[in-house]
Design a protein around this motif. Structure first.
Motif, PDB file in Angstrom:
ATOM      1  N   PRO A 171       0.788  -1.381  -0.058  1.00 20.83           N
ATOM      2  CA  PRO A 171      -0.012   0.025   0.075  1.00 20.83           C
ATOM      3  C   PRO A 171       0.780   1.181  -0.019  1.00 20.83           C
ATOM      4  CG  PRO A 171      -0.627  -1.459   1.977  1.00 20.83           C
ATOM      5  CD  PRO A 171       0.764  -2.084   1.213  1.00 20.83           C
ATOM      6  N   ASP A 172       0.353   2.236  -0.364  1.00 26.85           N
ATOM      7  CA  ASP A 172       1.053   3.686  -0.357  1.00 26.85           C
ATOM      8  C   ASP A 172       0.813   4.304   1.037  1.00 26.85           C
ATOM      9  OD1 ASP A 172       2.545   5.835  -1.182  1.00 26.85           O
ATOM     10  OD2 ASP A 172       0.837   6.723  -2.255  1.00 26.85           O
ATOM     11  N   TYR A 173       2.093   4.552   1.586  1.00 28.84           N
ATOM     12  CA  TYR A 173       2.096   5.214   2.892  1.00 28.84           C
ATOM     13  C   TYR A 173       2.703   6.575   2.752  1.00 28.84           C
ATOM     14  CZ  TYR A 173       0.856   0.571   4.673  1.00 28.84           C
ATOM     15  OH  TYR A 173       0.227  -0.595   5.052  1.00 28.84           O
ATOM     16  N   PHE A 174       2.407   7.393   3.886  1.00 32.72           N
ATOM     17  CA  PHE A 174       3.269   8.310   4.135  1.00 32.72           C
ATOM     18  C   PHE A 174       4.243   7.956   5.046  1.00 32.72           C
ATOM     19  CE2 PHE A 174      -0.427  11.286   3.471  1.00 32.72           C
ATOM     20  CZ  PHE A 174      -0.179  11.783   2.364  1.00 32.72           C
ATOM     21  N   THR A 175       5.716   8.450   4.698  1.00 33.44           N
ATOM     22  CA  THR A 175       6.594   7.771   5.613  1.00 33.44           C
ATOM     23  C   THR A 175       7.673   8.855   6.531  1.00 33.44           C
ATOM     24  OG1 THR A 175       8.151   7.952   3.858  1.00 33.44           O
ATOM     25  CG2 THR A 175       7.089   6.056   4.047  1.00 33.44           C
ATOM     26  N   ALA A 176       8.348   8.480   7.408  1.00 37.79           N
ATOM     27  CA  ALA A 176       9.226   9.450   8.081  1.00 37.79           C
ATOM     28  C   ALA A 176      10.165   8.623   8.516  1.00 37.79           C
ATOM     29  CB  ALA A 176       8.487   9.917   9.283  1.00 37.79           C
ATOM     30  N   PRO A 177      11.509   9.065   8.628  1.00 40.26           N
ATOM     31  CA  PRO A 177      12.772   8.267   9.335  1.00 40.26           C
ATOM     32  C   PRO A 177      12.374   7.825  10.616  1.00 40.26           C
ATOM     33  CG  PRO A 177      13.245  10.730   8.643  1.00 40.26           C
ATOM     34  CD  PRO A 177      11.825  10.672   8.680  1.00 40.26           C
ATOM     35  N   PHE A 178      12.913   6.595  10.638  1.00 40.39           N
ATOM     36  CA  PHE A 178      12.733   5.612  11.717  1.00 40.39           C
ATOM     37  C   PHE A 178      13.447   6.095  13.149  1.00 40.39           C
ATOM     38  CE2 PHE A 178      13.557   2.047  14.652  1.00 40.39           C
ATOM     39  CZ  PHE A 178      12.076   1.529  14.784  1.00 40.39           C
ATOM     40  N   SER A 179      12.650   6.031  14.236  1.00 44.59           N
ATOM     41  CA  SER A 179      13.259   6.613  15.431  1.00 44.59           C
ATOM     42  C   SER A 179      13.138   5.463  16.544  1.00 44.59           C
ATOM     43  CB  SER A 179      12.728   7.817  15.844  1.00 44.59           C
ATOM     44  OG  SER A 179      13.231   8.045  17.272  1.00 44.59           O
ATOM     45  N   LYS A 180      14.136   4.900  17.144  1.00 44.62           N
ATOM     46  CA  LYS A 180      13.910   3.794  17.905  1.00 44.62           C
ATOM     47  C   LYS A 180      13.170   4.406  19.392  1.00 44.62           C
ATOM     48  CE  LYS A 180      16.598   0.238  20.264  1.00 44.62           C
ATOM     49  NZ  LYS A 180      18.049  -0.245  20.305  1.00 44.62           N
ATOM     50  N   GLN A 181      13.247   5.674  19.598  1.00 42.82           N
ATOM     51  CA  GLN A 181      12.353   6.138  20.887  1.00 42.82           C
ATOM     52  C   GLN A 181      10.971   6.521  20.389  1.00 42.82           C
ATOM     53  OE1 GLN A 181      15.540   7.203  20.007  1.00 42.82           O
ATOM     54  NE2 GLN A 181      16.613   5.801  21.661  1.00 42.82           N
ATOM     55  N   LYS A 182      10.747   6.434  19.328  1.00 41.07           N
ATOM     56  CA  LYS A 182       9.376   6.907  18.828  1.00 41.07           C
ATOM     57  C   LYS A 182       8.524   5.689  18.032  1.00 41.07           C
ATOM     58  CE  LYS A 182      10.601  11.509  18.791  1.00 41.07           C
ATOM     59  NZ  LYS A 182      10.955  12.854  17.861  1.00 41.07           N
ATOM     60  N   GLN A 183       9.000   4.339  18.531  1.00 39.71           N
ATOM     61  CA  GLN A 183       8.301   3.349  17.787  1.00 39.71           C
ATOM     62  C   GLN A 183       6.840   3.369  17.687  1.00 39.71           C
ATOM     63  OE1 GLN A 183      10.319  -0.536  18.616  1.00 39.71           O
ATOM     64  NE2 GLN A 183      12.094   0.512  19.317  1.00 39.71           N
ATOM     65  N   GLU A 184       6.295   3.730  18.695  1.00 34.67           N
ATOM     66  CA  GLU A 184       4.565   3.768  18.695  1.00 34.67           C
ATOM     67  C   GLU A 184       4.081   4.493  17.440  1.00 34.67           C
ATOM     68  OE1 GLU A 184       6.663   4.953  21.060  1.00 34.67           O
ATOM     69  OE2 GLU A 184       6.240   3.693  22.751  1.00 34.67           O
TER      70      GLU A 184
END
Length: 918
Positions: A184-197
């Motif tokens: 599916p097509d998603y909006f994305t953002a850089p992964f952050s370990k502290q903000k996994q939620e």
């Protein structure tokens, strides 16, 4: 429940000490990580993870009753992300390699990777060990943040663009929707370990695609150290492969290409790619670019996107070129020039001067009848139109590709990739040479850099560029050798063929000395080109390695420029010679020019040199494409067939997935480089010299249709799975294509002016024709000057003159021997030269003006893509701010709100309002 949560965490038992993890017969699987260890290249701020043990209820599995054609560890749960192989050598050197391997694997485990070794007794040859590597969630999440990998944060809520009204017509060329868009097509953002939620994590095991997983593991492998030798810290899997400590390192294909995997957890994307993309029967179908990107990574995906787009654009050029060729074919019998040459009363009465010294005899002009007729196929008014058209086509191709590339950048999460990603990808070879510390003027952080003294740097630069100059000089020397061959063989052909053409033999009437020399010289030149390419390829890599480029991008760019410069001279030098030099410096019978004072320079056919340029271009271009396909398809297939000859007798369930891939060929880090180089050289053939051969785009189109399927077939069936890597564009190749597009306008203008006979014919038509009923009558006689045989020098005088010829003709504009300005250029020569120069200036300016106007008119980035990028950035900022606000409120819940806390909440809410305003 946390409104941002998307998963339940597994139970992890954190341990402060590290112990030895058991293998298949145990119940504890170690996820080691040393808090004090730090990998080379992790100065970007990578934090260490704790040592943990994951409790898994596992039983010992009998390997002989379980199919080894699997991409999972023996427990059937942990995915194999990478495989290392080695052969144990019971010698002193083998002990040293064993020490390196032991240290390397210990450090891999300290970095958090999990290893499982297959004993050599289990291998097909009984000699090879296989080390399987799995990256657990902690490692993946840590390095995903380091590498700034973008992951889904919200489903795309922008409505899809309007459906193409031609969608129904194009339906036979479409692939199924699940193949074209596997995710599916998603909006994305850089992964952050502290903000996994924040991220849409449904299953940690499948959240990161196999391509992303093997990219992360390779990043670790390329920076993991394995000891100190000669006082220097050694690290990186590439060094271990070079010194044969390991024999191979590769990620696994997910299944066999001809059938799906039995394990339902395996996606079988390789099978889908083979069935829908890599078979030649699918040549008319579109490419599943999203699936290619998902399986192989963005770098390979962008190559196939460019190749497919280039092939699509060739359709238009091929159709127009074919129409121009058909026009020449239809009007071939109406050519006044060939009619005059073939006419026994005109061409049959014109006696031409000998084509070589001493041995050659006088000959009649009508012996070149057939070649002059066929030269009209490419030397007609349509040539001018097609040259101008291709100048505009090149611009349209480059501008529309920029738009296509911008769309892919957005769809594949590559926006701002250059700034965020490339700086992290330092080459391990560069890091190994870093001995000096220096403050980065941008980040103000201390970084390790290579210590370069001015003397050492200058000496290396001098050596590198002298090597390049030497090899280019070698190409020029080989070209001169081919020219000498042409001159020597030309005299032999001319002495044999003159006046020996048989009217009832069509081959004899077509094969003139010029054509015979051109064909044999072109074949010889092609063989020399292939030999020089093979040799220089290794020299270019050696020079680039010696320069120690900082990043992978810098390494590829430097190698690209060296290789392209060499290939440009190597492939095109012979075409430039025929187009712009042959016949231009031949002199005239009373004063011929000689190469090295020995061989008389070549002359063009009375109908011009364009047919010879067409012959040269066709042989080199077609030969290169045929040889390239043999190298790309047949050679890997033969090597794989030979490597698997012993495994054919093994039961399928014992021929493991890692062994199947081990027996395949390696694609290599420069695999795509050679693919781009091949296509860019082809691009040069169809643009730089297209005025001489309108069918060149059609040949390129047919080759590219085959090339797409050959490249996809070999990548899917004959090569190990390449390590996934990112790329947001075709890189430096874009600049090379732009440069060739500009150069092509100049070369085609010169070809029309100086190589074809169009301008001399126009000058005669408008200024010198003496016939009112047919203005082109007398053109051939006008273009041939008269020479008195008695004025021959001793070295040029024919040995025999059985017809007692006193006057002969030659191709030039000079006064006759009885004129007061004997053998000097006539006014018609200067008129023709002025017309040629004027034509070049006018054509270049017209085409350049149109090119720049078209480039200005077409924006590089579609407005729709700009809106989507802005929308994604806005949503990302909004979600992050809302998350910060939620966490702050949660932290302050149950406490008395002090004044400072209220100000902090108000400030955070202000950020959200500002984001919404944006």
């Amino acid at each position: 429940m946390n409104p941002f949560g998307h998963r339940e965490h597994e139970t992890l038992i954190e341990m402060s000490a590290t112990t030895d993890g058991e293998e298949a017969n145990g119940t504890l699987y170690e996820i080691n990580s040393n808090a004090d260890s730090e990998l080379p290249g992790n100065s970007e701020g990578l934090s260490s993870t704790e040592s943990t043990f994951l409790i898994i209820n596992n039983q010992r599995i009998d390997k002989h009753h379980q199919s080894k054609d699997s991409v999972f560890f023996r427990d059937g749960i942990r995915r194999i992300d990478f495989v290392l192989s080695y052969i144990d050598e019971p010698v002193k050197e083998g002990d040293k390699k064993a020490e390196r391997r032991k240290e390397f694997e210990i450090n891999l485990e300290k970095s958090g990777l999990e290893l499982e070794t297959e004993d050599k007794k289990e291998s097909e040859n009984g000699k090879t060990y296989f080390v399987k590597i799995h990256a657990p969630w902690e490692v993946l999440s840590t390095y995903a943040e380091v590498l700034n990998i973008k992951v889904p944060i919200k489903e795309n809520d922008i409505p899809p663009p309007m459906e193409n009204p031609l969608h129904f017509v194009l339906k036979p060329f479409r692939l199924p929707e699940n193949v074209m868009h596997p995710e599916p097509d998603y909006f994305t953002a850089p992964f952050s370990k502290q903000k996994q939620e924040l991220f849409l994590i449904e299953d940690e095991n499948s959240f990161f695609s196999p391509a992303t997983r093997n990219r992360i593991v390779y990043y670790i492998l390329s920076r993991c150290h394995y000891g100190t030798e000669e006082g220097k810290k050694k690290f990186g899997i590439k060094r271990l492969l070079n010194n044969a400590t390991y024999t191979a390192a590769y990620p696994l294909h997910d299944c066999q290409y001809w059938k799906k995997a039995r394990d339902e957890k395996c996606e079988s994307e390789r099978f889908t790619l083979y069935m829908q993309w890599a078979r030649f029967a699918q040549f008319y179908k579109e490419q599943p670019l999203d699936l290619i990107r998902k399986y192989y990574g963005e770098k390979i995906g962008i190559y196939f996107a460019w190749l497919g787009f280039y092939t699509e654009m060739l359709f238009l050029a091929a159709i127009v070129g074919l129409i121009c060729f058909l026009y020449g074919l239809i009007t071939m019998d109406d050519s006044n020039s060939s009619k005059q040459i073939c006419d026994p009363e005109i061409g049959g009465q014109i006696i031409m001067c000998p084509l070589c010294d001493k041995r050659c005899e006088f000959w009649r002009l009508n012996t070149t009848c057939e070649p002059s007729r066929y030269s009209h196929l490419f030397d007609n008014v349509a040539t001018l139109f097609f040259a101008i058209f291709m100048g505009i086509w090149v611009t349209l191709f480059l501008e529309f590709w920029k738009r296509r590339q911008a769309r892919l950048e957005y769809e594949w999460d590559l926006v701002d990739f250059e700034e965020e990603q490339q700086q992290l990808q330092l080459r391990p070879e560069y890091e190994a040479k870093c001995t000096k510390r220096k403050k980065n003027p941008v980040t103000q952080e201390i970084e390790l850099v290579v210590k370069r003294s001015k003397v050492n740097l200058l000496s290396k630069l001098f050596l590198c560029w002298m090597s390049i100059v030497f090899w280019i000089s070698l190409i020029i020397a080989s070209m001169i050798a081919v020219i000498v061959y042409r001159l020597a063989v030309y005299a032999a052909f001319a002495s044999i063929m003159e006046n020996n053409q048989l009217e009832d033999n069509p081959i004899s009437s077509l094969l003139t000395p010029q054509l015979a020399t051109s064909v044999t010289a072109s074949c010889l030149n092609f063989v020399i080109i292939m030999i020089l390419n093979f040799l220089y390829e290794r020299v270019a890599i050696w020079i680039t390695d010696m320069e120690i480029p900082r990043t992978h991008l810098e390494y590829e760019n430097r190698l690209t420029m060296k290789m392209f410069l060499f290939q440009f001279v190597n492939y095109y030098s012979s075409c430039f010679y025929v187009a712009f030099f042959k016949g231009k410096f031949a002199g005239f019978p009373a004063d011929y020019t000689y190469m090295f004072n020995k061989w008389r320079n070549e002359e063009c056919d009375p109908a011009g040199c364009l047919i010879e340029l067409t012959t040269q271009l066709t042989i080199v271009m077609a030969g290169k494409q045929i040889w390239g396909n043999i190298q790309e398809a047949i050679v890997p297939w033969i090597w794989n067939w030979w490597g698997r000859r012993k495994a054919r007798n093994n039961p399928e369930n014992l021929y493991s997935r890692w062994e199947q891939d081990y027996d395949m060929q390696t694609f290599g880090g420069l695999g795509l480089f050679y693919e781009y180089l091949e296509m860019v050289i082809q691009f040069g053939f169809i643009t730089l010299f297209v005025a001489s051969f309108p069918l060149a785009p059609l040949l390129a189109l047919l080759n590219n249709i085959l090339e797409i399927r050959v490249d996809s077939w070999k990548l899917t069936t004959q090569f190990r799975r390449p390590v996934a890597s990112k790329a947001h564009s075709i890189g430096v190749w874009q600049e090379i294509l732009n440069g060739m597009a500009i150069l092509s306008v100049v070369t085609n203008a010169f070809i029309v002016a100086f190589t074809s006979d169009m301008i001399p014919r126009l000058v005669y038509y408008y200024a010198y024709s003496e016939y009112e009923h047919s203005l082109m009558d007398g053109y051939i006689s006008s273009s041939l000057s008269i020479f008195n045989v008695s004025d021959f020098k001793e070295k040029s005088m024919p040995n025999e003159n059985p017809m007692n010829i006193t006057l002969c003709r030659y191709r030039d504009y000079r006064y006759p021997p009885d004129h007061e300005r004997k053998y000097m250029h006539t006014m018609q020569f200067w008129h023709v030269l002025a017309a040629k120069m004027a034509f070049i200036i006018i054509m270049e300016h017209v085409v350049f003006i149109v090119k720049f106007f078209v480039a200005w008119l077409i924006p590089d980035v579609p407005s729709e893509v700009k809106a989507r990028v802005k929308r994604e950035k806005y949503l990302t900022q909004k979600i992050l701010h809302e998350y910060e606000l939620y966490k702050l409120k949660e932290k302050l819940s149950g406490r008395q709100y002090c004044e400072d806390a209220e100000k902090q909440v108000i400030a955070t809410e202000g950020k959200v309002q500002l984001s919404e305003a944006m």
